[in-house]
Design a protein around this motif. Structure first.
Motif, PDB file in Angstrom:
ATOM      1  N   VAL A   1      36.837  33.895  61.778  1.00  0.00           N
ATOM      2  CA  VAL A   1      37.131  34.641  60.558  1.00  0.00           C
ATOM      3  C   VAL A   1      38.309  33.976  59.856  1.00  0.00           C
ATOM      4  O   VAL A   1      39.350  33.725  60.466  1.00  0.00           O
ATOM      5  CB  VAL A   1      37.476  36.113  60.864  1.00  0.00           C
ATOM      6  CG1 VAL A   1      37.799  36.866  59.579  1.00  0.00           C
ATOM      7  CG2 VAL A   1      36.353  36.796  61.636  1.00  0.00           C
ATOM      8  N   THR A   2      38.140  33.692  58.586  1.00  0.00           N
ATOM      9  CA  THR A   2      39.207  33.149  57.754  1.00  0.00           C
ATOM     10  C   THR A   2      39.515  34.169  56.668  1.00  0.00           C
ATOM     11  O   THR A   2      38.613  34.606  55.964  1.00  0.00           O
ATOM     12  CB  THR A   2      38.782  31.815  57.107  1.00  0.00           C
ATOM     13  OG1 THR A   2      38.466  30.878  58.144  1.00  0.00           O
ATOM     14  CG2 THR A   2      39.883  31.257  56.223  1.00  0.00           C
ATOM     15  N   ALA A   3      40.778  34.549  56.564  1.00  0.00           N
ATOM     16  CA  ALA A   3      41.200  35.484  55.520  1.00  0.00           C
ATOM     17  C   ALA A   3      41.959  34.719  54.445  1.00  0.00           C
ATOM     18  O   ALA A   3      42.874  33.952  54.746  1.00  0.00           O
ATOM     19  CB  ALA A   3      42.086  36.581  56.111  1.00  0.00           C
ATOM     20  N   GLU A   4      41.549  34.920  53.221  1.00  0.00           N
ATOM     21  CA  GLU A   4      42.244  34.370  52.056  1.00  0.00           C
ATOM     22  C   GLU A   4      42.920  35.549  51.369  1.00  0.00           C
ATOM     23  O   GLU A   4      42.239  36.472  50.914  1.00  0.00           O
ATOM     24  CB  GLU A   4      41.271  33.700  51.102  1.00  0.00           C
ATOM     25  CG  GLU A   4      40.507  32.542  51.723  1.00  0.00           C
ATOM     26  CD  GLU A   4      39.377  32.031  50.841  1.00  0.00           C
ATOM     27  OE1 GLU A   4      39.246  32.484  49.670  1.00  0.00           O
ATOM     28  OE2 GLU A   4      38.603  31.189  51.327  1.00  0.00           O
ATOM     29  N   VAL A   5      44.242  35.547  51.329  1.00  0.00           N
ATOM     30  CA  VAL A   5      44.992  36.652  50.732  1.00  0.00           C
ATOM     31  C   VAL A   5      45.653  36.142  49.458  1.00  0.00           C
ATOM     32  O   VAL A   5      46.480  35.232  49.503  1.00  0.00           O
ATOM     33  CB  VAL A   5      46.045  37.205  51.711  1.00  0.00           C
ATOM     34  CG1 VAL A   5      46.892  38.281  51.042  1.00  0.00           C
ATOM     35  CG2 VAL A   5      45.364  37.758  52.957  1.00  0.00           C
ATOM     36  N   GLY A   6      45.261  36.729  48.345  1.00  0.00           N
ATOM     37  CA  GLY A   6      45.827  36.351  47.061  1.00  0.00           C
ATOM     38  C   GLY A   6      46.837  37.374  46.583  1.00  0.00           C
ATOM     39  O   GLY A   6      46.669  38.576  46.804  1.00  0.00           O
ATOM     40  N   LEU A   7      47.882  36.914  45.962  1.00  0.00           N
ATOM     41  CA  LEU A   7      48.893  37.767  45.348  1.00  0.00           C
ATOM     42  C   LEU A   7      48.671  37.706  43.847  1.00  0.00           C
ATOM     43  O   LEU A   7      48.579  36.619  43.270  1.00  0.00           O
ATOM     44  CB  LEU A   7      50.298  37.262  45.708  1.00  0.00           C
ATOM     45  CG  LEU A   7      51.477  38.041  45.133  1.00  0.00           C
ATOM     46  CD1 LEU A   7      51.538  39.428  45.748  1.00  0.00           C
ATOM     47  CD2 LEU A   7      52.774  37.285  45.391  1.00  0.00           C
ATOM     48  N   ALA A   8      48.568  38.865  43.215  1.00  0.00           N
ATOM     49  CA  ALA A   8      48.278  38.903  41.781  1.00  0.00           C
ATOM     50  C   ALA A   8      49.196  39.905  41.092  1.00  0.00           C
ATOM     51  O   ALA A   8      49.588  40.909  41.684  1.00  0.00           O
ATOM     52  CB  ALA A   8      46.820  39.299  41.562  1.00  0.00           C
ATOM     53  N   ALA A   9      49.523  39.613  39.843  1.00  0.00           N
ATOM     54  CA  ALA A   9      50.302  40.561  39.040  1.00  0.00           C
ATOM     55  C   ALA A   9      49.379  41.704  38.620  1.00  0.00           C
ATOM     56  O   ALA A   9      48.204  41.498  38.337  1.00  0.00           O
ATOM     57  CB  ALA A   9      50.869  39.855  37.810  1.00  0.00           C
ATOM     58  N   VAL A  10      49.915  42.903  38.626  1.00  0.00           N
ATOM     59  CA  VAL A  10      49.161  44.077  38.186  1.00  0.00           C
ATOM     60  C   VAL A  10      49.875  44.711  37.003  1.00  0.00           C
ATOM     61  O   VAL A  10      51.049  44.411  36.730  1.00  0.00           O
ATOM     62  CB  VAL A  10      48.978  45.111  39.322  1.00  0.00           C
ATOM     63  CG1 VAL A  10      48.158  44.521  40.453  1.00  0.00           C
ATOM     64  CG2 VAL A  10      50.306  45.611  39.846  1.00  0.00           C
ATOM     65  N   ASP A  11      49.181  45.582  36.305  1.00  0.00           N
ATOM     66  CA  ASP A  11      49.777  46.268  35.161  1.00  0.00           C
ATOM     67  C   ASP A  11      51.048  47.000  35.578  1.00  0.00           C
ATOM     68  O   ASP A  11      51.137  47.543  36.673  1.00  0.00           O
ATOM     69  CB  ASP A  11      48.779  47.268  34.571  1.00  0.00           C
ATOM     70  CG  ASP A  11      47.576  46.579  33.931  1.00  0.00           C
ATOM     71  OD1 ASP A  11      47.698  45.390  33.566  1.00  0.00           O
ATOM     72  OD2 ASP A  11      46.530  47.242  33.791  1.00  0.00           O
ATOM     73  N   GLY A  12      52.022  47.003  34.710  1.00  0.00           N
ATOM     74  CA  GLY A  12      53.268  47.699  34.986  1.00  0.00           C
ATOM     75  C   GLY A  12      54.325  46.829  35.621  1.00  0.00           C
ATOM     76  O   GLY A  12      55.395  47.309  35.983  1.00  0.00           O
ATOM     77  N   GLY A  13      54.040  45.552  35.822  1.00  0.00           N
ATOM     78  CA  GLY A  13      55.031  44.626  36.348  1.00  0.00           C
ATOM     79  C   GLY A  13      55.057  44.477  37.848  1.00  0.00           C
ATOM     80  O   GLY A  13      55.880  43.757  38.382  1.00  0.00           O
TER      81      GLY A  13
END
Length: 137
Positions: free
Chosen positions: A76-88
């Motif tokens: 199992v390979t997990a790809e974890v992305g960090l993304a900006a969301v509304d509200g900062g």
């Protein structure tokens, strides 16, 4: 819920250290270069990816055993992305890539992975909170 185990870790921030109470994990933390850091240490997203992939692989073994399927060659390979969301703020998104032996490809493999997603503690913790894509390879 009846607690079976408690892990304890302390971190000093994104650019510091993370240490478990038993000392078995002691890592330098740093922002990745893509976020303006030097990338000299690991980061929370990598730690989450390692934890989620390990947890899902363990749950896969349990579900495989229940279904009388040999998943010993799976990974199992997990790809974890960090993304900006509304509200900062920021949010996570995950893709789990489950590599199964050839004999478990197709419908059987898909059912196995979907059943595992219902059992895995990380999947249960993230369900409805962050997008998790399952990819069977």
């Amino acid at each position: 819920m009846s607690r079976i185990y408690t892990a304890i870790a302390t971190a000093t921030g994104r650019e510091g250290r993370a240490v478990t109470s038993d000392g078995k994990l002691d890592v330098q933390l740093d922002r990745p270069a893509e976020m303006g850091g030097e990338g000299a240490g690991t980061n929370p997203e990598q730690l989450f990816a390692a934890g989620y992939s390990a947890c899902f692989a363990s749950a896969l073994a349990l579900v495989g055993k229940r279904m009388n399927l040999d998943v010993s060659d799976a990974s199992v390979t997990a790809e974890v992305g960090l993304a900006a969301v509304d509200g900062g703020g920021y949010g996570l998104e995950v893709t789990l890539r489950v590599e199964l032996p050839e004999e478990l490809q197709g419908e059987v493999g898909t059912k196995l992975v979907e059943a595992t997603h219902q059992v895995c503690p990380y999947s249960n913790a993230t369900r409805g909170n962050i997008p998790v894509e399952l990819v069977v390879e």
